[in-house]
Design a protein around this motif. Structure first.
Motif, PDB file in Angstrom:
ATOM      1  N   ARG A 120      -5.332   1.550   6.010  1.00  0.00           N
ATOM      2  CA  ARG A 120      -4.549   0.484   5.390  1.00  0.00           C
ATOM      3  C   ARG A 120      -5.023   0.352   3.953  1.00  0.00           C
ATOM      4  O   ARG A 120      -6.227   0.320   3.693  1.00  0.00           O
ATOM      5  CB  ARG A 120      -4.735  -0.832   6.134  1.00  0.00           C
ATOM      6  CG  ARG A 120      -3.865  -1.944   5.598  1.00  0.00           C
ATOM      7  CD  ARG A 120      -3.945  -3.168   6.465  1.00  0.00           C
ATOM      8  NE  ARG A 120      -3.007  -4.187   6.003  1.00  0.00           N
ATOM      9  CZ  ARG A 120      -2.934  -5.385   6.519  1.00  0.00           C
ATOM     10  NH1 ARG A 120      -3.726  -5.732   7.524  1.00  0.00           N
ATOM     11  NH2 ARG A 120      -2.069  -6.247   6.043  1.00  0.00           N
ATOM     12  N   GLN A 122      -4.599  -2.078   0.652  1.00  0.00           N
ATOM     13  CA  GLN A 122      -4.136  -3.389   0.199  1.00  0.00           C
ATOM     14  C   GLN A 122      -4.654  -3.654  -1.206  1.00  0.00           C
ATOM     15  O   GLN A 122      -5.736  -3.186  -1.569  1.00  0.00           O
ATOM     16  CB  GLN A 122      -4.667  -4.493   1.108  1.00  0.00           C
ATOM     17  CG  GLN A 122      -4.161  -4.448   2.529  1.00  0.00           C
ATOM     18  CD  GLN A 122      -4.852  -5.495   3.372  1.00  0.00           C
ATOM     19  OE1 GLN A 122      -6.011  -5.334   3.724  1.00  0.00           O
ATOM     20  NE2 GLN A 122      -4.129  -6.566   3.672  1.00  0.00           N
ATOM     21  N   ASP A 131       0.548  -3.173   0.295  1.00  0.00           N
ATOM     22  CA  ASP A 131       0.061  -3.373   1.660  1.00  0.00           C
ATOM     23  C   ASP A 131       0.676  -2.250   2.485  1.00  0.00           C
ATOM     24  O   ASP A 131       1.740  -2.401   3.074  1.00  0.00           O
ATOM     25  CB  ASP A 131       0.441  -4.745   2.208  1.00  0.00           C
ATOM     26  CG  ASP A 131      -0.251  -5.030   3.544  1.00  0.00           C
ATOM     27  OD1 ASP A 131      -1.026  -4.165   4.019  1.00  0.00           O
ATOM     28  OD2 ASP A 131      -0.001  -6.101   4.111  1.00  0.00           O
TER      29      ASP A 131
END
Length: 156
Positions: A120, A122, A131
């Motif tokens: 992930r 972000q 994101d």
């Protein structure tokens, strides 16, 4: 046909040219209100900084798993390959690509497994919020992951 069209255009232009001075002579000039050109606060300059948190799990490389901070211009943070990662993101800007865009839901992807790795990302990239989720679930996702190495680690 072409001659008729040209004559109509010339006649219309002549009629408008004759009507314009008469219309402006009849209307008095009205002063404009002052424009707020140099009043108030100026909008803040767009922040084009890159500050990302990259979280990786099950990549097959224990040293690459975990959460890493990546900052660019200048390259820094806890990311193990910060300079190379920033260079890759700079190349994406120059080519007009956004490496964080998800795969199109209608894309035809090969059904191959690339392992359990997930990631992930972000933060902000070029002033835009990011994101993004990554996996190696099929051919499209594997390609998407590989195109973002070294921001993401090479998965085994």
């Amino acid at each position: 046909m072409l001659r008729r069209l040209a004559l109509t255009a010339v006649a219309s232009l002549a009629a408008l040219s004759a009507a314009a001075p008469a219309a402006t002579a009849a209307a008095p000039l009205i002063p404009l209100p002052p424009l707020p050109v140099l009043q108030g606060d100026w909008p803040a300059a767009r922040d084009t900084a890159t500050r990302l948190t990259v979280t990786v799990s099950e990549s097959g490389n224990p040293a690459a798993d975990g959460a890493f901070e990546l900052e660019c211009a200048p390259a820094g943070g806890s990311h193990p390959e910060a300079q190379r990662a920033c260079d890759l993101l700079d190349e994406a800007v120059e080519s007009g690509d956004n490496p964080f865009v998800a795969t199109d839901r209608n894309a035809m992807c090969t059904q191959q497994a690339g392992g359990p790795a997930t990631a992930r990302v972000q933060g902000t990239w070029q002033g835009e919020d990011v994101d993004a989720h990554f996996s190696r679930a099929n051919g499209c996702e594997i390609s998407r992951w590989n195109n973002l190495v070294p921001v993401l680690p090479t998965a085994r």
